[in-house]
Design a protein around this motif. Structure first.
Motif, short mmCIF file in Angstrom:
data_model
loop_
_atom_site.label_atom_id
_atom_site.label_comp_id
_atom_site.label_asym_id
_atom_site.label_seq_id
_atom_site.Cartn_x
_atom_site.Cartn_y
_atom_site.Cartn_z
N GLU A 197 5.75 26.08 -26.40
CA GLU A 197 5.28 24.70 -26.40
C GLU A 197 4.09 24.52 -25.44
N THR A 242 4.90 29.15 -35.16
CA THR A 242 4.63 28.70 -33.78
C THR A 242 3.21 28.15 -33.62
N ARG A 285 11.22 28.78 -25.82
CA ARG A 285 10.64 27.64 -26.53
C ARG A 285 9.66 26.88 -25.64
N GLU A 345 15.81 28.55 -24.94
CA GLU A 345 15.16 27.31 -24.52
C GLU A 345 13.96 27.61 -23.61
N PRO A 401 11.93 31.64 -34.37
CA PRO A 401 11.43 30.30 -34.05
C PRO A 401 10.66 29.64 -35.18
#
Length: 524
Positions: free
Chosen positions: A42, A504, A38, A35, A501
């Motif tokens: 982001e 991206t 991530r 997390e 993931p």
């Protein structure tokens, strides 16, 4: 009172944290590491960084504190792997003043984004921005050269009333090849390959590349004069050096042919250069003396880094705190041999997990390794202080963050990349270092979503990795000698350790996450 506080603080803090964030107790350390990664990715999404860098006020836009008037005078060019998403966001914010644009992006990127449900990173169907795909396998080719020629043509026709917005991201150099005539693209590529093979430094290689290029090393900005030029840059280089990202097309960095002749002579390559290269280098003085000579141009541009590893780590740290960790950023510039980097992380993990004051030898070795992996002694001391405070003051769980781009010496023919190998080596360094209920945990991942020729971006590991491999008959030493980390992690059956993931859409190098669990305190 001191005794009461030493007992009360960690328990009351964790209880309070649990009330504020219920996920703290429910998520595994592995899940929290993923997390945090991530959140880092982001933070540097192409549309997000553009949106945060442009402040629209009626018929003007504020960029990095500078205000630019919009009078239907906006032009746009771009080159790089993340540029399509950047351009789409610019179009949404400033499209009513946009006249035209050309962007050079990787081959197949539009179809890939569509297939992965990333339509928000695509241009409108009636867009005034022309998309040109090229640079298959991340190498300059005829398609990317055609895109560079169109970009040069657009910029060369601008006037003092125009505003040129330049979008740059990783991979931009291969997507903007424009050798000075009569040098061909093949000849330029061959020259740079020979320089690299001869042992030239990256600085020398960049001088050669700029001197033989029309657009690199400030060339694009010079062609655009007298227009106002503003570059928005998504950095994939350690330290964010403007002259190295995509070879600095909007950064004045003059190199004289005489300098390159000297470098050629140093490596005994002067006499074997193509006639076209010798002809270009025979011209005395700087490259730009013939470009808009009557304008008095200096070709200066406003260059703004809007996305970087530092920004990714900052947001990752915020997410780590939300998940119950005290976070500390070691450095965004970790580099050097992956074996040394893994040793550093292993030492820091042992330093943080020690129930008592760690031996001075650990801190001494950490400080010795620092310069070899691009980390300043001050940053190491600051990091160890935070990790030590967590142990001594009962703060509980801690998160060490870092980024950069370590290197791997290839000795085998296996599958994997630097992030998977780093995770594997850190797991070996943390062998036997396990604290209840779980941890420490280490994650290494590439923000571009790829790590070598695999679909993985990296991997997550812990101190139990060695025993897990032994139980399944996997020889870690053989795996490392064959650089086969991907196969190793794929064969582990106990847990999914690979970091996958997917697409991206960005790239700010790698992110490293070391999670240290709260150390149980014995109350006498």
């Amino acid at each position: 009172m001191a005794h009461i506080l030493s007992v009360f603080r960690p328990q009351s803090f964790l209880a309070l944290l649990g009330r504020r964030n219920p996920t703290f107790h429910k998520m595994s350390m592995d899940s929290r590491a993923r997390e945090i990664f991530r959140a880092a990715v982001e933070a540097v999404q192409p549309d997000r960084v553009v949106r945060q860098s442009l402040e629209r006020k009626n018929d003007s836009v504020i960029i990095d504190g500078c205000t630019f008037t919009l009078r239907h005078n906006l032009h746009l060019v771009g080159f790089g792997k993340a540029v399509l998403g950047m351009a789409a966001e610019v179009e949404r914010i400033l499209g009513d003043h946009l006249i035209n644009g050309v962007i050079s992006v990787p081959h197949g990127i539009q179809q890939t984004l569509q297939q992965h449900g990333k339509s928000h990173l695509l241009l409108k169907k009636d867009s005034r921005i022309k998309v040109m795909e090229g640079a298959k396998h991340n190498l300059p080719d005829e398609d990317s050269q055609k895109a560079a020629e169109e970009i040069k043509l657009l910029t060369s026709e601008l006037s003092e009333k125009d505003l040129l917005l330049v979008l740059i991201s990783g991979g931009g150099s291969a997507l903007l090849p424009a050798p000075i005539p009569p040098i061909s693209l093949h000849e330029k590529l061959n020259v740079t390959r020979r320089f690299a093979a001869a042992g030239a430094t990256i600085q020398e290689l960049n001088k050669v590349r700029r001197t033989l290029s029309l657009l690199k090393g400030g060339g694009l900005a010079h062609h655009a004069h007298p227009a106002q030029v503003v570059s928005l840059i998504l950095s994939d280089v350690i330290g964010d050096p403007l002259d190295l990202i995509a070879s600095g097309p909007t950064v004045t960095c003059e190199v004289w042919p005489e300098e390159v002749l000297s470098i050629l002579d140093r490596y005994k390559l002067l006499n074997s250069m193509p006639a076209s290269v010798r002809k270009v280098l025979a011209k005395q003085g700087p490259r730009w003396k013939d470009i808009k000579e009557d304008s008095g141009s200096t070709g200066e541009a406003l260059n703004v880094v809007i996305g970087s590893n530092t920004i990714a780590l900052t947001c990752a740290g915020q997410r780590a705190q939300e998940l119950g960790f005290r976070s500390v950023v070691l450095s965004p510039g970790v580099c050097g041999d992956v074996r040394l980097v893994s040793r550093l992380y292993g030492l820091l993990a042992r330093f943080a997990c020690s129930r008592e004051e760690p031996s001075p030898e650990i801190a001494a070795e950490v400080l010795r390794l620092g310069p070899e992996v691009g980390v300043e002694s001050w940053d190491l001391c600051r990091t160890m202080q935070v990790l030590g405070e967590g142990r001594n003051e009962g703060w509980g769980a801690r998160c060490l963050l870092a980024g950069g781009e370590p290197t791997v010496e290839l000795t085998g023919k296996g599958r994997g990349g630097r992030n998977q190998e780093l995770a594997l080596r850190v797991g070996m360094e943390m062998r036997g270092l396990e604290l209840p209920p779980q941890g420490p945990v280490f994650l290494s991942g590439g923000t571009d979503g790829q790590d070598g020729p695999t679909e993985a971006a990296g991997a997550v590991t812990d101190g139990g990795l060695y025993d897990e491999a032994q139980a399944q008959g996997l020889d870690i030493n053989s795996v490392l000698s064959d650089n086969d980390s991907y196969t190793f992690f794929s064969r582990l059956s106990a847990a999914q350790r690979l970091l996958v993931p997917g697409l991206t859409c960005t790239n700010v190098m790698d992110v490293h996450v070391l999670l240290i669990p709260a150390i149980p305190i014995e109350i006498s």
